[in-house]
Design an enzyme around this catalytic site. Structure first.
Site, PDB file in Angstrom:
ATOM      1  N   GLU A 235      54.966 -43.368 -60.116  1.00 30.73           N
ATOM      2  CA  GLU A 235      54.671 -44.771 -59.774  1.00 30.73           C
ATOM      3  C   GLU A 235      53.202 -44.919 -59.382  1.00 30.73           C
ATOM      4  OE1 GLU A 235      57.539 -46.549 -57.179  1.00 30.73           O
ATOM      5  OE2 GLU A 235      56.254 -48.268 -56.729  1.00 30.73           O
TER       6      GLU A 235
ATOM      7  N   ILE B 138      63.935 -50.352 -58.647  1.00 29.99           N
ATOM      8  CA  ILE B 138      63.989 -49.200 -57.738  1.00 29.99           C
ATOM      9  C   ILE B 138      64.452 -49.640 -56.357  1.00 29.99           C
ATOM     10  CG2 ILE B 138      62.536 -47.531 -56.529  1.00 29.99           C
ATOM     11  CD1 ILE B 138      61.021 -47.129 -59.112  1.00 29.99           C
TER      12      ILE B 138
ATOM     13  N   SER C 275      63.828 -48.662 -50.375  1.00 34.81           N
ATOM     14  CA  SER C 275      63.546 -49.226 -49.049  1.00 34.81           C
ATOM     15  C   SER C 275      64.729 -49.974 -48.467  1.00 34.81           C
ATOM     16  CB  SER C 275      62.359 -50.189 -49.121  1.00 34.81           C
ATOM     17  OG  SER C 275      61.242 -49.544 -49.664  1.00 34.81           O
TER      18      SER C 275
ATOM     19  N   GLU D 190      48.312 -46.177 -45.619  1.00 34.70           N
ATOM     20  CA  GLU D 190      48.216 -45.240 -44.481  1.00 34.70           C
ATOM     21  C   GLU D 190      49.024 -43.973 -44.783  1.00 34.70           C
ATOM     22  OE1 GLU D 190      48.908 -48.482 -44.174  1.00 34.70           O
ATOM     23  OE2 GLU D 190      47.061 -49.159 -43.227  1.00 34.70           O
TER      24      GLU D 190
END
Ligand SMILES: Cc1cc2nc3c(=O)[nH]c(=O)nc-3n(C[C@H](O)[C@H](O)[C@H](O)COP(=O)(O)OP(=O)(O)OC[C@H]3O[C@@H](n4cnc5c(N)ncnc54)[C@H](O)[C@@H]3O)c2cc1C
Length: 388
Positions: free
Chosen positions: A245, A128, A131, A373
Site C-alpha cells: 500500500e 481493506i 482499523s 508518525e
C-alpha cells in the site's frame, strides 16, 4: 540499490504509452472523469476501463503469465501504476496494487487461482478492513473476533474507515483468532464477500469528499478456506499488504504540480517580469526537484521488491514524502490564488478546484496506510536499527 531504469523497462513504458494513446477516447474520458471525481471509488467506467486493459493483456504486469499477467518485475508494475496515475486514469487501486500482490505472496494455490483470475476478469473489487474505533495505529489491539465454528469461523465486531467498502465485492478483514494478550500474534486475515449475511456497511464522508465506511459484522460465517495464511499468523500478511500500500498505492504529486504550473502560467505569474515571478519560479523548481526525488524513492522500493527484498523503511519514507509534498504543492497554489482558490465544483474555479480539493484531502494521505508518525517509527526501527 541501483534505481536506473533499464532499456527494456523504458521500452515497456513506451509500449504502454502507445497502447493507452490508442484506446477508445470515449472509454478513456469517462474513466478519467469518474476517477477524478473520487479515485477511491472505482465504479462503472473505471471498471470498464480496467476490463478493457485486462482483455488487451495490460493488467497484472508483475503477475505470472499463467495467471494472465505479463510476468514482468515490480519496477514495470510501478511504472504502469505511475503512468496511469499521471494520466488520472484508474490503476486498480487497492485490488491490483495491494491485495492482489499479497494474495500472490501469502495466498495458497487455490486462493491464487481463484482470486487472481477473478481480479483479472474485473469481477472483484476489494476494500481493506483493518482499523476499528479503538484500533488504528495500535492495530495489534483490534477486537473483531473470528471464533472457530465447524469448518469455518463466525466473525463479529466493528470496523471503521474501510474505504470503498460500499462498492467493494470483497472485504480484506483482519480479525482476532487468538487471545487479546497475544496481540499481533493472535490475528488472522480473511477474505469475506461484502454481501455476506450479517454485514452492515454505513457510509462516512470526509472533509475532502472521500467516501469511506463503517462496517458491522454480526456472526458472519466465513469458511476456513477464506483465511489467508495460517491461523494467528495474519500479521505477516497484514504487514506485507501495508508495504504494498505504501509503495504502490502511491500518489506522486506530479499532477498537482502541473495543475499549479498551468494556473500560474495562465495568470502570467511565471513570465519573469517581476521579483515575485522569479520567487515563484524558485518555489516551483524546488517542488519539481522534490517530485523527482519522490519518484526515485519509489523506484528504489520497487527495485528492492523486484530483488526479493522487503522495503519496510523505504516504503514508509516514500509515503511520508509524497503525502507532505502533495500538501505543500496545493498549499503553495492556494497561497497564490487567494480566497478565490477555495472555490470547488464550479465551472471556471481556479485550477478547476483541484488544488483546494487536494489540500482538503491531504489529511487522508497523512493517515491512510498508517499515520506519518508511525512511519517515522518504522524508519527508525527498520531502517536505522533503533530500539522499539
Ligand atoms: C479517510 C480515511 C481512509 C482510511 N481508509 C482505511 C481503509 O481503507 N482501511 C483501514 O483499515 N483503515 C483505513 N483508515 C484508517 C487509518 O489507517 C487510521 O486512521 C490510522 O491508522 C490512524 O488510526 P486512528 O485514526 O485510530 O488514530 P490514532 O491511532 O488514535 O492516532 C491519533 C494520533 O496519535 C498519533 N500516534 C498514535 N500512536 C502513536 C505512536 N506510537 N507514536 C507516535 N504517534 C502516535 C498518530 O500518529 C495520530 O496523529 C483510513 C483513515 C482515514 C481518515
Amino acid at each position: 540499490m541501483k534505481t536506473v531504469i533499464a532499456d527494456e523497462q523504458l521500452t515497456f513504458l513506451s509500449d504502454l504509452r502507445e497502447y493507452l494513446d490508442g484506446l477508445d477516447p470515449e472509454l478513456v474520458a469517462a474513466a478519467r472523469a469518474e476517477n477524478i471525481e473520487d479515485p477511491m471509488q472505482p465504479r462503472t467506467h473505471c471498471q470498464a476501463f480496467l476490463r478493457q486493459l485486462g482483455e488487451d493483456g495490460w493488467l497484472g504486469i508483475s503477475w505470472p503469465k499463467e495467471f494472465g499477467g505479463q510476468g514482468r518485475t515490480d519496477i514495470e508494475h510501478w511504472l504502469f501504476a505511475e503512468e496511469l496515475y499521471n494520466r488520472r486514469l484508474p490503476n486498480g487501486l487497492l485490488t491490483f496494487n495491494v491485495v492482489g500482490p499479497t494474495i500472490m505472496l501469502h495466498g495458497n494455490p487455490d486462493q491464487r487461482r481463484e482470486y487472481i483470475s477473478r481480479i483479472m476478469d474485473g469481477e472483484i473489487i476489494f476494500a481493506i478492513s483493518y482499523s476499528e474505533p479503538d484500533a488504528g495505529s495500535d492495530l495489534a489491539s483490534l477486537r473483531t473476533r473470528a471464533v472457530a465454528d465447524g469448518d469455518g469461523y463466525l466473525l463479529s465486531g466493528q470496523k471503521i474507515w474501510s474505504t470503498g467498502a460500499s462498492i467493494a465485492t470483497h472485504l480484506w478483514v483482519a480479525a482476532r483468532t487468538g487471545p487479546p494478550e497475544a496481540r499481533h500474534r493472535g490475528l488472522s486475515l480473511f477474505i469475506v464477500p461484502a454481501d455476506s449475511p450479517g454485514i452492515t456497511i454505513t457510509p462516512i464522508i470526509t472533509q475532502g469528499g472521500e467516501r469511506t465506511t463503517s462496517i458491522f459484522f454480526d456472526d458472519v460465517r466465513v469458511p476456513a478456506t477464506q483465511r489467508v495464511g495460517a491461523e494467528n499468523d495474519g500479521w505477516k500478511t497484514i504487514t506485507a499488504a501495508l508495504n504494498f500500500e505504501r509503495m504502490f498505492y502511491h500518489n506522486e504529486p506530479r499532477w498537482e504540480l502541473r495543475q499549479l504550473a498551468e494556473w500560474a502560467d495562465g495568470a502570467g505569474l511565471l513570465d519573469g517580469s517581476t521579483a515575485e515571478s522569479y520567487e515563484l519560479q524558485t518555489v516551483m523548481g524546488e517542488h519539481a526537484v522534490d517530485v523527482e526525488v519522490c519518484r526515485l524513492m519509489a523506484l528504489r522500493g520497487a527495485a528492492m521488491l523486484a530483488a526479493g527484498q522487503v522495503p519496510y523503511a523505504e516504503a514508509s519514507t516514500n509515503k511520508i514524502w509524497w503525502g507532505e509534498l502533495r500538501q505543500n504543492i496545493c498549499s503553495t497554489g492556494l497561497d497564490l490564488i487567494g480566497a478565490e482558490g477555495t472555490v470547488v465544483d464550479t465551472d471556471g474555479a481556479p485550477a478547476s478546484g483541484h488544488l483546494v480539493h487536494g489540500l482538503m484531502s491531504s489529511p487522508v494521505w497523512r493517515f491512510g496506510g498508517g499515520t506519518n508518525e508511525i512511519q517515522l517509527d518504522i524508519i527508525a526501527n527498520r531502517g536505522w536499527g533503533m530500539p522499539r
